[in-house]
Design a protein around this motif. Structure first.
Motif, PDB file in Angstrom:
ATOM      1  N   PHE A  16      47.118   8.042 -39.857  1.00 38.86           N
ATOM      2  CA  PHE A  16      48.512   8.196 -40.268  1.00 38.86           C
ATOM      3  C   PHE A  16      48.952   7.052 -41.183  1.00 38.86           C
ATOM      4  CE2 PHE A  16      53.168   8.776 -39.161  1.00 38.86           C
ATOM      5  CZ  PHE A  16      53.255  10.033 -39.725  1.00 38.86           C
ATOM      6  N   GLY A  20      47.074   1.129 -41.098  1.00 35.82           N
ATOM      7  CA  GLY A  20      46.333  -0.060 -41.532  1.00 35.82           C
ATOM      8  C   GLY A  20      45.045   0.240 -42.285  1.00 35.82           C
ATOM      9  N   ASP A  40      44.980   5.399 -52.878  1.00 35.33           N
ATOM     10  CA  ASP A  40      46.361   5.313 -53.400  1.00 35.33           C
ATOM     11  C   ASP A  40      46.437   4.351 -54.594  1.00 35.33           C
ATOM     12  OD1 ASP A  40      47.480   7.094 -51.582  1.00 35.33           O
ATOM     13  OD2 ASP A  40      48.089   5.538 -50.164  1.00 35.33           O
ATOM     14  N   MET A 120      58.697  -1.414 -42.445  1.00 37.43           N
ATOM     15  CA  MET A 120      57.785  -1.970 -43.463  1.00 37.43           C
ATOM     16  C   MET A 120      57.307  -0.887 -44.433  1.00 37.43           C
ATOM     17  SD  MET A 120      55.177  -4.546 -41.593  1.00 37.43           S
ATOM     18  CE  MET A 120      54.670  -3.714 -40.106  1.00 37.43           C
ATOM     19  N   LEU A 121      57.512   0.379 -44.049  1.00 36.48           N
ATOM     20  CA  LEU A 121      56.864   1.464 -44.785  1.00 36.48           C
ATOM     21  C   LEU A 121      57.797   2.292 -45.658  1.00 36.48           C
ATOM     22  CD1 LEU A 121      54.677   2.817 -41.810  1.00 36.48           C
ATOM     23  CD2 LEU A 121      53.970   1.200 -43.585  1.00 36.48           C
ATOM     24  N   ARG A 125      56.758   4.813 -49.261  1.00 39.07           N
ATOM     25  CA  ARG A 125      56.117   6.063 -48.790  1.00 39.07           C
ATOM     26  C   ARG A 125      57.133   7.201 -48.913  1.00 39.07           C
ATOM     27  NH1 ARG A 125      53.424   1.339 -47.285  1.00 39.07           N
ATOM     28  NH2 ARG A 125      51.358   1.772 -46.432  1.00 39.07           N
TER      29      ARG A 125
HETATM   30  N1  LIG Z   1      46.664  -4.036 -37.067  1.00 35.26           N
HETATM   31  C1  LIG Z   1      47.856  -4.252 -37.625  1.00 35.26           C
HETATM   32  N2  LIG Z   1      48.828  -4.830 -36.896  1.00 35.26           N
HETATM   33  C2  LIG Z   1      50.066  -5.031 -37.420  1.00 35.26           C
HETATM   34  N3  LIG Z   1      50.426  -4.687 -38.680  1.00 35.26           N
HETATM   35  C3  LIG Z   1      49.490  -4.114 -39.448  1.00 35.26           C
HETATM   36  C4  LIG Z   1      48.162  -3.854 -38.961  1.00 35.26           C
HETATM   37  N4  LIG Z   1      47.467  -3.255 -39.944  1.00 35.26           N
HETATM   38  C5  LIG Z   1      48.314  -3.137 -40.989  1.00 35.26           C
HETATM   39  N5  LIG Z   1      49.521  -3.661 -40.698  1.00 35.26           N
HETATM   40  C6  LIG Z   1      50.718  -3.690 -41.575  1.00 35.26           C
HETATM   41  O1  LIG Z   1      51.229  -2.364 -41.625  1.00 35.26           O
HETATM   42  C7  LIG Z   1      51.645  -2.065 -42.964  1.00 35.26           C
HETATM   43  C8  LIG Z   1      50.885  -0.839 -43.452  1.00 35.26           C
HETATM   44  O2  LIG Z   1      49.498  -1.172 -43.574  1.00 35.26           O
HETATM   45  P1  LIG Z   1      48.553  -0.423 -44.617  1.00 35.26           P
HETATM   46  O3  LIG Z   1      49.202  -0.357 -45.954  1.00 35.26           O
HETATM   47  O4  LIG Z   1      47.222  -1.051 -44.514  1.00 35.26           O
HETATM   48  O5  LIG Z   1      48.532   1.044 -43.982  1.00 35.26           O
HETATM   49  P2  LIG Z   1      47.802   2.363 -44.526  1.00 35.26           P
HETATM   50  O6  LIG Z   1      47.198   3.024 -43.342  1.00 35.26           O
HETATM   51  O7  LIG Z   1      46.912   2.016 -45.653  1.00 35.26           O
HETATM   52  O8  LIG Z   1      49.030   3.250 -45.031  1.00 35.26           O
HETATM   53  P3  LIG Z   1      49.010   4.493 -46.070  1.00 35.26           P
HETATM   54  O9  LIG Z   1      48.553   5.702 -45.310  1.00 35.26           O
HETATM   55  O10 LIG Z   1      50.426   4.667 -46.476  1.00 35.26           O
HETATM   56  O11 LIG Z   1      48.098   4.136 -47.182  1.00 35.26           O
HETATM   57  C9  LIG Z   1      51.390  -3.324 -43.805  1.00 35.26           C
HETATM   58  O12 LIG Z   1      52.609  -4.040 -43.874  1.00 35.26           O
HETATM   59  C10 LIG Z   1      50.353  -4.088 -43.000  1.00 35.26           C
HETATM   60  O13 LIG Z   1      50.451  -5.478 -43.188  1.00 35.26           O
END
Ligand SMILES: Nc1ncnc2c1ncn2[C@@H]1O[C@H](COP(=O)(O)OP(=O)(O)OP(=O)(O)O)[C@@H](O)[C@H]1O
Ligand SMILES: O=C(O)C1=C[C@@H](O)[C@@H](O)[C@H](O)C1
Ligand SMILES: [Mg+2]
Length: 180
Positions: A16, A20, A40, A120-121, A125
């Motif tokens: 999702f 992260g 992305d 944060m998102l 998004r």
């Molecule tokens: N294990 C973690 N614990 C806490 N915060 C985290 C963790 N992993 C990522 N984050 C934070 O959560 C936010 C989203 O992380 P990230 O962009 O890596 O997600 P993503 O899965 O790639 O999202 P998307 O699907 O939109 O690409 C960022 O601000 C990141 O610093």
């Protein structure tokens, strides 16, 4: 490509939005000395605009087509760590290709933990925009069946990105050793 040994297969992170994938994928690639591809970021670079602008100017169906092209192209390579966008695995063509040719790892998070990250998102998004927490939970739930199609999964709730990447690295090295 289908019968590639495990060690040569691209590692594809799914899950999702905000779980992260990008953060962990970059760290995992460093730890394994592999190249990292964030789909992305590739799309933004190729289109010369941010994903929110891409959604605004061309709409989601256009984004999904471009996303499919980028994922299929990236996953035809070898030995990369590839982080998909959060919605990519809802596309059957992407799922089928990655499951057949790559090693697909689902990064899971409980909705209650994910909720803490909403602030944060929301800025970049477009899929989150204007949705209530209840609607976001529905979206989260509706996507679980796509993410459930994977080769391996881990729950990430209380772990840092570095802990997740280290755990994945150790598990992968064990799997590579077993295949020898
Ligand atoms: N294990 C973690 N614990 C806490 N915060 C985290 C963790 N992993 C990522 N984050 C934070 O959560 C936010 C989203 O992380 P990230 O962009 O890596 O997600 P993503 O899965 O790639 O999202 P998307 O699907 O939109 O690409 C960022 O601000 C990141 O610093
Ligand atoms: O979950 C989604 O549908 C999305 C997640 C992001 O990674 C981007 O790919 C885009 O914002 C769409
Ligand atoms: Mg990402």
């Amino acid at each position: 490509m289908k019968n590639l040994p495990l060690i040569e297969r691209n590692i594809v992170l799914v899950g999702f939005m905000g779980v992260g994938k990008t953060t962990v994928g970059r760290l995992l690639a460093q730890k394994l000395y592999r190249d990292f591809i964030d789909i992305d970021a590739e799309i933004e670079h190729a289109q010369g605009m941010s994903i929110p602008n891409l959604f605004r100017k061309h709409g989601e169906p256009f984004f999904r087509e471009i996303e499919k092209e980028h994922v299929l192209q990236a996953s035809a390579s070898r030995m990369k760590v590839i982080s998909l966008g959060g919605g990519a695995f809802t596309q059957k063509a992407i799922r089928d290709y990655c499951l057949q040719h790559c090693l697909v790892i689902f990064l899971d998070i409980r909705f209650d933990s994910w909720k803490e990250r909403i602030h944060m998102l929301t800025g970049n998004r477009p899929i989150l925009k204007g949705k209530s927490v209840e609607e976001l939970e529905e979206l989260y739930t509706s996507r679980q069946q796509a993410y459930a199609l994977n080769h391996s999964q881990m729950t990430t709730d209380s772990l840092t990105a570095d802990e997740i990447a280290s755990y994945l690295k150790e598990s992968l090295i064990t799997a590579y050793e077993l295949e020898k």
